[in-house]
Structure formats: structure tokens, C-alpha cells
Write a protein that holds these residues in place. Structure first.
Motif, PDB file in Angstrom:
ATOM      1  N   GLU A 115      -9.633 -12.022 -14.430  1.00 29.67           N
ATOM      2  CA  GLU A 115     -10.660 -11.439 -15.296  1.00 29.67           C
ATOM      3  C   GLU A 115     -10.754 -12.190 -16.613  1.00 29.67           C
ATOM      4  OE1 GLU A 115      -9.396  -7.395 -15.495  1.00 29.67           O
ATOM      5  OE2 GLU A 115     -10.447  -6.815 -13.645  1.00 29.67           O
ATOM      6  N   ALA A 116      -9.598 -12.576 -17.164  1.00 31.79           N
ATOM      7  CA  ALA A 116      -9.604 -13.350 -18.407  1.00 31.79           C
ATOM      8  C   ALA A 116     -10.270 -14.710 -18.186  1.00 31.79           C
ATOM      9  CB  ALA A 116      -8.176 -13.528 -18.915  1.00 31.79           C
ATOM     10  N   GLY A 117      -9.934 -15.369 -17.063  1.00 26.93           N
ATOM     11  CA  GLY A 117     -10.555 -16.653 -16.764  1.00 26.93           C
ATOM     12  C   GLY A 117     -12.051 -16.535 -16.554  1.00 26.93           C
ATOM     13  N   ASP A 143      -4.873 -19.313 -24.326  1.00 25.45           N
ATOM     14  CA  ASP A 143      -6.073 -18.485 -24.503  1.00 25.45           C
ATOM     15  C   ASP A 143      -6.189 -17.462 -23.377  1.00 25.45           C
ATOM     16  OD1 ASP A 143      -6.818 -20.070 -26.735  1.00 25.45           O
ATOM     17  OD2 ASP A 143      -7.797 -21.512 -25.415  1.00 25.45           O
ATOM     18  N   VAL A 144      -5.931 -17.917 -22.155  1.00 20.26           N
ATOM     19  CA  VAL A 144      -6.006 -17.022 -20.999  1.00 20.26           C
ATOM     20  C   VAL A 144      -4.950 -15.930 -21.124  1.00 20.26           C
ATOM     21  CG1 VAL A 144      -5.755 -16.860 -18.486  1.00 20.26           C
ATOM     22  CG2 VAL A 144      -6.967 -18.806 -19.501  1.00 20.26           C
ATOM     23  N   CYS A 145      -3.741 -16.318 -21.514  1.00 23.91           N
ATOM     24  CA  CYS A 145      -2.660 -15.337 -21.646  1.00 23.91           C
ATOM     25  C   CYS A 145      -2.998 -14.304 -22.722  1.00 23.91           C
ATOM     26  CB  CYS A 145      -1.352 -16.039 -21.977  1.00 23.91           C
ATOM     27  SG  CYS A 145      -0.733 -17.084 -20.640  1.00 23.91           S
ATOM     28  N   ARG A 146      -3.541 -14.775 -23.831  1.00 21.46           N
ATOM     29  CA  ARG A 146      -3.915 -13.856 -24.904  1.00 21.46           C
ATOM     30  C   ARG A 146      -4.987 -12.888 -24.431  1.00 21.46           C
ATOM     31  NH1 ARG A 146      -5.725 -17.362 -28.126  1.00 21.46           N
ATOM     32  NH2 ARG A 146      -3.665 -17.980 -28.866  1.00 21.46           N
ATOM     33  N   ALA A 147      -5.997 -13.401 -23.740  1.00 14.29           N
ATOM     34  CA  ALA A 147      -7.088 -12.542 -23.263  1.00 14.29           C
ATOM     35  C   ALA A 147      -6.603 -11.551 -22.211  1.00 14.29           C
ATOM     36  CB  ALA A 147      -8.213 -13.406 -22.691  1.00 14.29           C
ATOM     37  N   ALA A 148      -5.625 -11.976 -21.400  1.00  8.41           N
ATOM     38  CA  ALA A 148      -5.099 -11.104 -20.352  1.00  8.41           C
ATOM     39  C   ALA A 148      -4.048 -10.136 -20.881  1.00  8.41           C
ATOM     40  CB  ALA A 148      -4.499 -11.945 -19.230  1.00  8.41           C
ATOM     41  N   ARG A 189       4.835 -17.190 -19.176  1.00  6.86           N
ATOM     42  CA  ARG A 189       5.748 -17.107 -18.033  1.00  6.86           C
ATOM     43  C   ARG A 189       5.069 -16.374 -16.877  1.00  6.86           C
ATOM     44  NH1 ARG A 189      11.105 -17.194 -16.564  1.00  6.86           N
ATOM     45  NH2 ARG A 189      11.662 -15.718 -14.916  1.00  6.86           N
ATOM     46  N   GLN A 190       4.378 -15.308 -17.185  1.00  8.00           N
ATOM     47  CA  GLN A 190       3.682 -14.559 -16.146  1.00  8.00           C
ATOM     48  C   GLN A 190       2.532 -15.379 -15.561  1.00  8.00           C
ATOM     49  OE1 GLN A 190       3.132 -11.196 -18.793  1.00  8.00           O
ATOM     50  NE2 GLN A 190       4.252  -9.863 -17.371  1.00  8.00           N
ATOM     51  N   PHE A 191       1.891 -16.186 -16.391  1.00 13.32           N
ATOM     52  CA  PHE A 191       0.829 -17.057 -15.865  1.00 13.32           C
ATOM     53  C   PHE A 191       1.390 -17.991 -14.802  1.00 13.32           C
ATOM     54  CE2 PHE A 191      -1.581 -20.970 -15.667  1.00 13.32           C
ATOM     55  CZ  PHE A 191      -2.889 -20.523 -15.599  1.00 13.32           C
ATOM     56  N   TYR A 192       2.532 -18.619 -15.109  1.00  9.52           N
ATOM     57  CA  TYR A 192       3.108 -19.588 -14.180  1.00  9.52           C
ATOM     58  C   TYR A 192       3.721 -18.925 -12.953  1.00  9.52           C
ATOM     59  CZ  TYR A 192       2.234 -23.332 -17.472  1.00  9.52           C
ATOM     60  OH  TYR A 192       1.607 -24.245 -18.289  1.00  9.52           O
TER      61      TYR A 192
END
Length: 219
Positions: free
Chosen positions: A30-32, A49-54, A59-62
């Protein structure tokens, strides 16, 4: 940071790990979708940016994606699937129609599915272009599927004797290419037209190739 971190297994807060992981992945997607499809765009977006928006960590992104490109790749497949489902949803209703009306209804369903969310339009026709050889292959693979689908519809009409039989591959490729080019220019604001005008113009191109020489076009 490269690679993929193995997510923790087991339960946390009474929720299974798989459920938590699915929720995280959805939040990243959704953030992307917002960042790539509404702004600032893929090339101006960073993983932070994606992590902040999500509302999640890097770490969770990877745990979900190797790279930002992986996120874009999945979103590109998703928005194509939305458009495909829109077409397949009306296909049973139009099989009995003559080919011009059938193609018109199918393409209008596609256009509605591809543009109902402007973020989908941007990702499908703009953001995916020229990112990498890998995404170029993915984009061309999806284009090939649409070409094959259109050829199937035209071949079926020819088998029924509704239009003259011939090799429709060039017609289908030219039409799908025109869709991609015109939708790109429309999405970035280079073409000043309404969506209805874009759809009507593309349909004129396709339906004109379905007419028997000397036969009048649709009213």
C-alpha cells in the motif's frame, strides 16, 4: 542492505507469524502504491520512504523484499491482474455478441480496470518503463499475454465466420502497443484528452481493422 532476513516464526500477541507477515507485506504494498503511483514516483523513492509510509522498519522491509525494485515488480503484476480480472469478469457476458461489440465491451472493461485508480495507471504505463532489463522483460511478458488474448478473441470470431480469417498477430501487437504508448502520454499529461476520448480513439484503430474492405464502419 541486500538479501532477505528470515522472519520470526511462532505467535506474537496471539497472532500467528504468517498473519503478521501478510499484514506487513500488505502495508508495504500500500505504501509503494501511494509513493510510486501518486508521488514522488519510483525513481524518487527510497526504502526509508516506504518504511516511513508503512509505519514499519527497514528490517521488516527486507523480510519481504530484496530491493525496492522487487516491490515495484509485485505492484506492476498486481495492477495488471486488476485490469485482467475486469476483462475476464465481462467475458462470459459478451461471448455471444458480434465481434465489434464484443471487442468494444472488452476493451472498455480493460480501460475501466486499468484507470479506476490513477495510481494503477501510473505504475502500469509510466513508472515501470526503463527501470531494468528484468522489469522490461516482465512488462513485455504481460504485453505478450494481452496480445495472445486479443488474438484468441479475433481467431474465435473468424472461426465463427464473423470476420475474415487471417493472422491477427500484427494487428494485436499494434493495438496493444498503441494502448501502452497513448496511455503513457495521457498519464504524464502529454495528451490533453478525457479518458473517454482516449478509449474511443483506440477503439477506432482496432475496429477499423475488423471491417471487411468496403464495408461501412460502426455508427
Amino acid at each position: 542492505m541486500a538479501g532477505r532476513i528470515t522472519p520470526a516464526a511462532g505467535r506474537y500477541g496471539g497472532r500467528p507469524a504468517a498473519e503478521r507477515q501478510a499484514e506487513r507485506r500488505t502495508r508495504f504494498l500500500e505504501a509503494g502504491l501511494d509513493l510510486f503511483g501518486a508521488g514522488p514516483g519510483y525513481r524518487a523513492t527510497r526504502i526509508t520512504d516506504v518504511c516511513r509510509a508503512a509505519g514499519l522498519s527497514s528490517r521488516q522491509f527486507y523480510e519481504e523484499f530484496h530491493t525496492l525494485e522487487d516491490l515495484l515488480a509485485e505492484l506492476h503484476l498486481y495492477v495488471n491482474d486488476v485490469a485482467q480480472q475486469a476483462v475476464l469478469g465481462v467475458l462470459p457476458q459478451v461471448r455471444h455478441l458480434e465481434p465489434i461489440e464484443r471487442c468494444s465491451r472488452l476493451f472498455r472493461a480493460y480501460a475501466a480496470g486499468a484507470t479506476a485508480d490513477p495510481r494503477h495507471t501510473r505504475i502500469a504505463f509510466v513508472e515501470i518503463i526503463g527501470v531494468s532489463p528484468r522489469l522490461d522483460r516482465q512488462r513485455l511478458d504481460r504485453r505478450a499475454r494481452w496480445i495472445a488474448f486479443l488474438c484468441e478473441q479475433l481467431d474465435d470470431a473468424a472461426d465463427r465466420g464473423e470476420i475474415p480469417a487471417r493472422d491477427f498477430r500484427v494487428t494485436a501487437a499494434a493495438f496493444i502497443g498503441a494502448i501502452n504508448g497513448l496511455m503513457h502520454d495521457w498519464a504524464v499529461g502529454w495528451v490533453d484528452a478525457t479518458l473517454d476520448q482516449i478509449v474511443d480513439e483506440l477503439l477506432l484503430m482496432l475496429l477499423g481493422r475488423l471491417q471487411v474492405p468496403g464495408e461501412a464502419g460502426p455508427a
